[in-house]
Design a protein around this motif. Structure first.
Motif, PDB file in Angstrom:
ATOM      1  N   ALA A   1      64.677  59.554  51.293  1.00 45.57           N
ATOM      2  CA  ALA A   1      63.624  58.578  51.571  1.00 45.57           C
ATOM      3  C   ALA A   1      62.734  58.391  50.346  1.00 45.57           C
ATOM      4  CB  ALA A   1      62.791  59.020  52.772  1.00 45.57           C
ATOM      5  N   ALA A   2      62.349  59.507  49.713  1.00 43.44           N
ATOM      6  CA  ALA A   2      61.496  59.399  48.535  1.00 43.44           C
ATOM      7  C   ALA A   2      62.252  58.749  47.376  1.00 43.44           C
ATOM      8  CB  ALA A   2      60.974  60.776  48.131  1.00 43.44           C
TER       9      ALA A   2
ATOM     10  N   ARG B   1      51.312  67.098  52.355  1.00 42.56           N
ATOM     11  CA  ARG B   1      51.747  68.208  53.199  1.00 42.56           C
ATOM     12  C   ARG B   1      50.589  68.981  53.775  1.00 42.56           C
ATOM     13  NH1 ARG B   1      56.736  71.845  52.296  1.00 42.56           N
ATOM     14  NH2 ARG B   1      55.218  73.322  53.033  1.00 42.56           N
ATOM     15  N   ARG B   2      49.552  69.127  52.965  1.00 49.28           N
ATOM     16  CA  ARG B   2      48.389  69.875  53.406  1.00 49.28           C
ATOM     17  C   ARG B   2      47.654  69.095  54.493  1.00 49.28           C
ATOM     18  NH1 ARG B   2      47.330  74.807  53.822  1.00 49.28           N
ATOM     19  NH2 ARG B   2      45.148  75.140  54.374  1.00 49.28           N
ATOM     20  N   GLY B   3      47.497  67.791  54.288  1.00 48.58           N
ATOM     21  CA  GLY B   3      46.716  66.980  55.229  1.00 48.58           C
ATOM     22  C   GLY B   3      47.522  66.512  56.423  1.00 48.58           C
ATOM     23  N   ARG B   4      48.844  66.293  56.221  1.00 43.98           N
ATOM     24  CA  ARG B   4      49.734  65.899  57.317  1.00 43.98           C
ATOM     25  C   ARG B   4      49.372  64.582  57.977  1.00 43.98           C
ATOM     26  NH1 ARG B   4      54.485  67.877  57.066  1.00 43.98           N
ATOM     27  NH2 ARG B   4      54.575  70.067  56.611  1.00 43.98           N
ATOM     28  N   MET B   5      48.668  63.699  57.258  1.00 37.98           N
ATOM     29  CA  MET B   5      48.336  62.410  57.856  1.00 37.98           C
ATOM     30  C   MET B   5      48.469  61.315  56.821  1.00 37.98           C
ATOM     31  SD  MET B   5      45.171  63.255  60.384  1.00 37.98           S
ATOM     32  CE  MET B   5      44.658  64.695  59.485  1.00 37.98           C
TER      33      MET B   5
ATOM     34  N   ALA C   1      52.131  60.015  51.581  1.00 37.16           N
ATOM     35  CA  ALA C   1      52.464  59.707  52.970  1.00 37.16           C
ATOM     36  C   ALA C   1      53.820  60.328  53.325  1.00 37.16           C
ATOM     37  CB  ALA C   1      52.504  58.199  53.193  1.00 37.16           C
ATOM     38  N   TYR C   2      54.791  60.202  52.432  1.00 30.45           N
ATOM     39  CA  TYR C   2      56.109  60.763  52.708  1.00 30.45           C
ATOM     40  C   TYR C   2      56.049  62.298  52.760  1.00 30.45           C
ATOM     41  CZ  TYR C   2      58.782  56.389  52.378  1.00 30.45           C
ATOM     42  OH  TYR C   2      59.316  55.146  52.616  1.00 30.45           O
ATOM     43  N   GLY C   3      55.204  62.881  51.896  1.00 23.83           N
ATOM     44  CA  GLY C   3      55.053  64.332  51.879  1.00 23.83           C
ATOM     45  C   GLY C   3      54.502  64.856  53.196  1.00 23.83           C
ATOM     46  N   ALA C   4      53.689  64.012  53.860  1.00 27.01           N
ATOM     47  CA  ALA C   4      53.099  64.425  55.129  1.00 27.01           C
ATOM     48  C   ALA C   4      54.157  64.600  56.221  1.00 27.01           C
ATOM     49  CB  ALA C   4      52.056  63.401  55.578  1.00 27.01           C
ATOM     50  N   TYR C   5      55.309  63.960  56.036  1.00 27.85           N
ATOM     51  CA  TYR C   5      56.346  64.043  57.061  1.00 27.85           C
ATOM     52  C   TYR C   5      57.400  65.089  56.720  1.00 27.85           C
ATOM     53  CZ  TYR C   5      54.268  59.409  57.697  1.00 27.85           C
ATOM     54  OH  TYR C   5      53.394  58.372  57.828  1.00 27.85           O
TER      55      TYR C   5
ATOM     56  N   PRO D   1      51.667  53.876  53.964  1.00 21.92           N
ATOM     57  CA  PRO D   1      50.357  54.531  53.975  1.00 21.92           C
ATOM     58  C   PRO D   1      49.337  53.771  54.828  1.00 21.92           C
ATOM     59  CG  PRO D   1      51.220  54.505  51.747  1.00 21.92           C
ATOM     60  CD  PRO D   1      52.143  53.655  52.580  1.00 21.92           C
ATOM     61  N   GLY D   2      49.308  52.450  54.703  1.00 21.01           N
ATOM     62  CA  GLY D   2      48.372  51.639  55.486  1.00 21.01           C
ATOM     63  C   GLY D   2      48.716  51.665  56.964  1.00 21.01           C
ATOM     64  N   VAL D   3      50.006  51.573  57.257  1.00 25.47           N
ATOM     65  CA  VAL D   3      50.444  51.578  58.654  1.00 25.47           C
ATOM     66  C   VAL D   3      50.070  52.910  59.315  1.00 25.47           C
ATOM     67  CG1 VAL D   3      52.479  51.590  60.158  1.00 25.47           C
ATOM     68  CG2 VAL D   3      52.314  49.921  58.298  1.00 25.47           C
ATOM     69  N   ALA D   4      50.312  54.008  58.599  1.00 22.27           N
ATOM     70  CA  ALA D   4      49.977  55.324  59.158  1.00 22.27           C
ATOM     71  C   ALA D   4      48.483  55.394  59.465  1.00 22.27           C
ATOM     72  CB  ALA D   4      50.379  56.428  58.185  1.00 22.27           C
ATOM     73  N   TRP D   5      47.677  54.857  58.549  1.00 25.33           N
ATOM     74  CA  TRP D   5      46.229  54.942  58.745  1.00 25.33           C
ATOM     75  C   TRP D   5      45.779  54.107  59.949  1.00 25.33           C
ATOM     76  CZ3 TRP D   5      42.260  51.170  57.980  1.00 25.33           C
ATOM     77  CH2 TRP D   5      40.966  51.695  58.167  1.00 25.33           C
ATOM     78  N   VAL D   6      46.277  52.872  60.037  1.00 26.86           N
ATOM     79  CA  VAL D   6      45.886  52.025  61.170  1.00 26.86           C
ATOM     80  C   VAL D   6      46.323  52.679  62.486  1.00 26.86           C
ATOM     81  CG1 VAL D   6      46.143  49.775  62.283  1.00 26.86           C
ATOM     82  CG2 VAL D   6      45.889  49.899  59.807  1.00 26.86           C
ATOM     83  N   THR D   7      47.523  53.270  62.494  1.00 24.17           N
ATOM     84  CA  THR D   7      47.990  53.959  63.700  1.00 24.17           C
ATOM     85  C   THR D   7      47.044  55.103  64.070  1.00 24.17           C
ATOM     86  OG1 THR D   7      50.223  53.523  62.909  1.00 24.17           O
ATOM     87  CG2 THR D   7      50.030  54.965  64.805  1.00 24.17           C
ATOM     88  N   GLU D   8      46.588  55.821  63.045  1.00 24.47           N
ATOM     89  CA  GLU D   8      45.709  56.972  63.303  1.00 24.47           C
ATOM     90  C   GLU D   8      44.349  56.571  63.868  1.00 24.47           C
ATOM     91  OE1 GLU D   8      45.774  58.889  59.511  1.00 24.47           O
ATOM     92  OE2 GLU D   8      47.802  59.640  59.813  1.00 24.47           O
ATOM     93  N   LEU D   9      43.965  55.309  63.651  1.00 22.01           N
ATOM     94  CA  LEU D   9      42.708  54.847  64.244  1.00 22.01           C
ATOM     95  C   LEU D   9      42.775  54.950  65.766  1.00 22.01           C
ATOM     96  CD1 LEU D   9      41.930  51.586  62.215  1.00 22.01           C
ATOM     97  CD2 LEU D   9      40.786  53.807  62.057  1.00 22.01           C
ATOM     98  N   GLY D  10      44.021  54.900  66.295  1.00 20.82           N
ATOM     99  CA  GLY D  10      44.213  55.088  67.725  1.00 20.82           C
ATOM    100  C   GLY D  10      44.043  53.832  68.556  1.00 20.82           C
ATOM    101  N   LYS D  11      43.833  52.682  67.916  1.00 22.91           N
ATOM    102  CA  LYS D  11      43.633  51.455  68.692  1.00 22.91           C
ATOM    103  C   LYS D  11      44.927  50.676  68.877  1.00 22.91           C
ATOM    104  CE  LYS D  11      38.768  50.446  67.930  1.00 22.91           C
ATOM    105  NZ  LYS D  11      38.393  51.169  66.702  1.00 22.91           N
ATOM    106  N   PHE D  12      45.817  50.791  67.875  1.00 23.76           N
ATOM    107  CA  PHE D  12      47.045  49.992  67.933  1.00 23.76           C
ATOM    108  C   PHE D  12      48.254  50.899  67.870  1.00 23.76           C
ATOM    109  CE2 PHE D  12      43.826  47.761  65.380  1.00 23.76           C
ATOM    110  CZ  PHE D  12      43.574  46.674  66.200  1.00 23.76           C
TER     111      PHE D  12
END
Ligand code: TRP
Length: 460
Positions: free
Chosen positions: A23-24, A73-77, A246-250, A336-347
């Motif tokens: 993937a990377a 990896r440390r933050g996982r998000m 972002a990829y490292g988080a997964y 990275p943007g998609v992950a962040w918007v998802t984490e907002l929890g609204k969409f």
């Protein structure tokens, strides 16, 4: 719930170390390797430029990539939230989170013009396959490409198709989308490239192509060439905007980060060099110019393939390869943007992906409408969003992002935490990495940036 479980639930993980590598590598290998690398090598005189580029990859690129994977990896998000996490953990100022924000924005900016060029490549797949370039002469091919660019509807249509392809993969998620694409498309890409290399060796002028890429004629290398090489090292490894974060988080819980990153760096470099070894012999065998700029791929290559035995087949394969490479890179530009918007929890993920894709698509439209590809004298002085976005991202945002990531990982994170997260406690390689990321990478990037900017603004 710890970061890992939390993140697994929200985004998913790569199911193996190799999925992460593919993937990377899919993110790294893209238009940068196949379109940009050969033409900037051509413009900067070949061999010596390649050597500087390889040094930049080894001394600056690889260490910063390790730093990105580490933070992810440390933050996982998403990069924004991962930066928030590591900043809090290390007790640092909240402004460091800007690295994550800058990354999301840079990703959108790059995706805007990237998807326009990827659209041109899609157009060339159809054009080559339908025999549109068969027997074509150089001038005719130039005029044909010019005609295509001037036809806005068609450029917009292909840009839209590519945006939708990217949307499809990212919306499907890390496990069902990104992983699947990496595991199917990357092996295809390697095989296609190997086939094209054999073709270039058999039908092209391999000796001249080889000499062009690997004869180190230092008199041909200018200061500007060095700067271009550095900027390209960031672009080609997808560094400085959080894509690799972002990829490292997964990533799975335990993995040898250094070995993994070095593998990705080697694969990316091999693809660039092999792409050069495919393109230049074919270009030279047809008596064409190596230094023909961005048109190398969209004008010279169609001429070459159009006049070679089995050119229809191999030409089509070549452009399919480019689309595949661009596709697996584009997904990492909006992730990275998609992950962040998802984490907002609204969409949910689909809506988040739709939002990000649409924003990047709009940026692409601005590129298309502000260009002057048809050479209209009235539009001569108009601002070109396309070149503007390329400049702002490659020359400013990526190097700056990379520099701050290196500083943060090298100076501000706790050394024990870092060693543990990298699974590298007490390893001599760890000390070398830490030295590079603390002293060498940031200094070189800062130096190069100051010189580039100085030159850009004094030349204008
Ligand atoms: N590396 C890709 C290429 O060479 C482009 C790319 C994808 C990228 N993701 C990125 C560049 C993130 C910079 C940052 O074509």
């Amino acid at each position: 719930m710890d970061n890992f479980t939390n993140q697994q639930k929200m985004h998913g993980v790569w199911n193996s170390r190799w999925t992460f590598i593919l993937a990377a590598t899919g993110s790294a290998v893209g238009l940068g390797n196949i379109w940009k690398f050969p033409y900037i090598t051509g413009e900067n005189g070949g061999g010596a430029f390649v050597l500087v580029y390889l040094l930049c990859i080894a001394v600056i690129g690889i260490p910063i990539m390790v730093a990105e994977v580490l933070i992810g990896r440390r933050g996982r998000m998403s990069p924004i939230n991962s930066m928030k996490f590591v900043t809090n953990e290390a007790g640092r100022h909240g402004a460091w989170t800007l690295i994550g924000w800058g990354g999301v924005i840079a990703g959108l900016f790059i995706m805007a013009f990237y998807s326009v060029v990827a659209g041109w490549s899609l157009h060339h797949v159809i054009e080559t396959a339908s025999g549109g370039f068969t027997g074509i002469a150089g001038e005719e091919a130039g005029a044909k490409f010019g005609g295509f660019l001037a036809n806005k509807e068609s450029v917009i249509a292909w840009h839209t198709v590519f945006s939708l392809m990217t949307f499809g993969v990212v919306a499907a998620g890390v496990t069902k989308g990104l992983s699947v694409v990496a595991r199917i498309l990357m092996p295809f890409l390697f095989v296609a490239l190997a086939i094209l290399l054999v073709y270039a060796v058999v039908k092209g002028d391999i000796a001249q192509g080889f000499a062009f890429l690997f004869d180190f004629k230092f008199d041909k290398l200018t200061g500007k060439g060095v700067l271009v090489a550095l900027g390209h090292a960031f672009f080609t490894l997808s560094l400085g905007m959080g894509a690799i974060m972002a990829y490292g988080a997964y990533m799975p819980a335990h993995a040898n980060v250094a070995g993994t990153v070095i593998t990705i760096g080697i694969l990316d470099t091999l693809v660039a060099l092999i792409a050069g070894l495919c393109i230049f012999p074919i270009v030279f065998a047809n008596g064409l110019e190596a230094a023909s700029g961005p048109g190398l791929m969209f004008i010279s290559l169609p001429v070459a393939f159009g006049n070679m035995p089995f050119g229809l087949l191999f030409g089509t394969l070549f452009f399919v390869l480019i689309v595949v490479a661009a596709w697996s890179s584009a997904v990492s530009l909006i992730e990275p943007g998609v992950a962040w918007v998802t984490e907002l929890g609204k969409f949910n993920r689909t809506i988040s992906t739709a939002i990000l894709t649409f924003l990047a698509w709009l940026g692409g439209m601005a590129c298309i409408y502000s260009n002057n590809w048809e050479g209209d004298p009235e539009k001569e002085s108009q601002f070109h969003v396309f070149e503007g976005l390329d400049f702002i991202t490659s020359q400013l945002m990526l190097p700056l992002g990379g520099m701050f990531i290196a500083i943060f990982a090298g100076w501000l994170m706790n050394k024990t935490v870092v060693a543990k997260e990298l699974d590298a406690e007490g390893h001599p390689m760890f000390e070398i990495w830490r030295f590079l990321v603390r002293y060498i990478s940031p200094t070189l990037v800062a130096l190069v940036m100051v010189i580039t900017l100085y030159k850009t603004f004094t030349a204008a």
